[in-house]
Design an enzyme around this catalytic site. Structure first.
Site, mmCIF file in Angstrom:
data_model
loop_
_atom_site.group_PDB
_atom_site.id
_atom_site.type_symbol
_atom_site.label_atom_id
_atom_site.label_comp_id
_atom_site.label_asym_id
_atom_site.label_seq_id
_atom_site.Cartn_x
_atom_site.Cartn_y
_atom_site.Cartn_z
ATOM 1 N N TYR A 28 0.822 -1.211 0.000
ATOM 2 C CA TYR A 28 0.000 0.000 0.000
ATOM 3 C C TYR A 28 0.860 1.267 0.000
ATOM 4 O O TYR A 28 0.345 2.377 -0.055
ATOM 5 C CB TYR A 28 -0.954 -0.001 1.215
ATOM 6 N N GLU A 105 11.625 -3.322 5.969
ATOM 7 C CA GLU A 105 10.525 -2.711 6.721
ATOM 8 C C GLU A 105 10.803 -2.664 8.229
ATOM 9 O O GLU A 105 9.879 -2.550 9.022
ATOM 10 C CB GLU A 105 9.221 -3.492 6.437
HETATM 11 C C1 SIN Z 1 4.000 -1.075 1.924
HETATM 12 O O1 SIN Z 1 4.347 -0.459 0.935
HETATM 13 O O2 SIN Z 1 3.141 -1.977 1.824
HETATM 14 C C2 SIN Z 1 4.604 -0.853 3.291
HETATM 15 C C3 SIN Z 1 4.915 0.569 3.589
HETATM 16 C C4 SIN Z 1 6.102 1.118 2.857
HETATM 17 O O3 SIN Z 1 7.160 0.464 2.821
HETATM 18 O O4 SIN Z 1 5.992 2.222 2.302
#
Ligand code: SIN
Length: 197
Positions: A28, A105
């Site tokens: 997301y 992450e």
């Molecule tokens: C994601 O993109 O799903 C996690 C959040 C990010 O790393 O920006």
């Protein structure tokens, strides 16, 4: 196989690619435009019960310790939903991909498993892994008015690049995927207003 795909359309194509998939990863934020892992297939999907917010501080990608940037996380919202992408990863690559994502992450995000609904799947849900930074992680910044978020974004930079690029890439990717997210749009407009987008 190609003929079957053609004649039965999207739902069948999804079911067939589904068979080879070892796990689904719901993206997301930056994982949408920069997955940087091998995947078999991808698809727009909706996660119910959460909304995307620039409420997570980044000190390892888009900001620095003492000068965090702002990146997205998922905030619980019983009436909300978040559209993003699901990536289907093969069983053989699953471990390697998740290990790399755990490192990427690590700034406050934790793995969760939630049901998501792929676009065009007539309501059938799949279980997807989701990296979410909850409110008790040390880098969580929480809500702020959109102008303050824009000012913080415009002045932040980290090892992965400047914070403005993160917002711009996310905004453009969502537009290309025909995903409407008012929070992201408002932030992009606020950045334009202060003359940096
Ligand atoms: C994601 O993109 O799903 C996690 C959040 C990010 O790393 O920006």
């Amino acid at each position: 196989m190609l003929d079957i795909w053609k004649s039965n359309g999207l739902a069948t194509r999804f079911r067939m690619s589904n068979r080879k998939v070892g796990c689904w990863i719901f993206a997301y934020g930056s994982l949408i435009w920069k997955p940087e892992f091998p995947y078999l297939t991808k698809r727009v999907a909706t996660l119910e019960g959460f909304t995307r917010r620039f409420w997570q501080g980044s000190i390892d990608h888009r900001g620095m310790p003492g000068a965090p940037g702002r990146v997205v996380t998922l905030v619980k919202d019983p009436n909300g939903s978040c559209e993003g992408l699901i990536f289907g990863v093969s069983d053989a690559r699953r471990e390697e991909v998740l290990n790399a994502l755990d490192v990427r992450e690590k700034g406050g995000y934790e793995r969760n498993v939630y049901p998501v609904t792929p676009r065009g799947s007539t309501g059938t849900k799949v279980e997807a892994l989701v990296y979410r930074a909850g409110p008790s992680n040390p880098n969580f910044l929480g809500p702020a008015d959109i102008e303050s978020i824009a000012r913080q974004v415009s002045s932040s930079c980290g090892p992965s690049g400047n914070n403005l690029e993160y917002v711009r890439n996310l905004h453009e990717s969502l537009r290309d995927l025909r995903i409407w997210d008012p929070h992201v749009t408002k932030l992009a407009m606020a950045l334009e207003t202060i003359g940096v987008n």
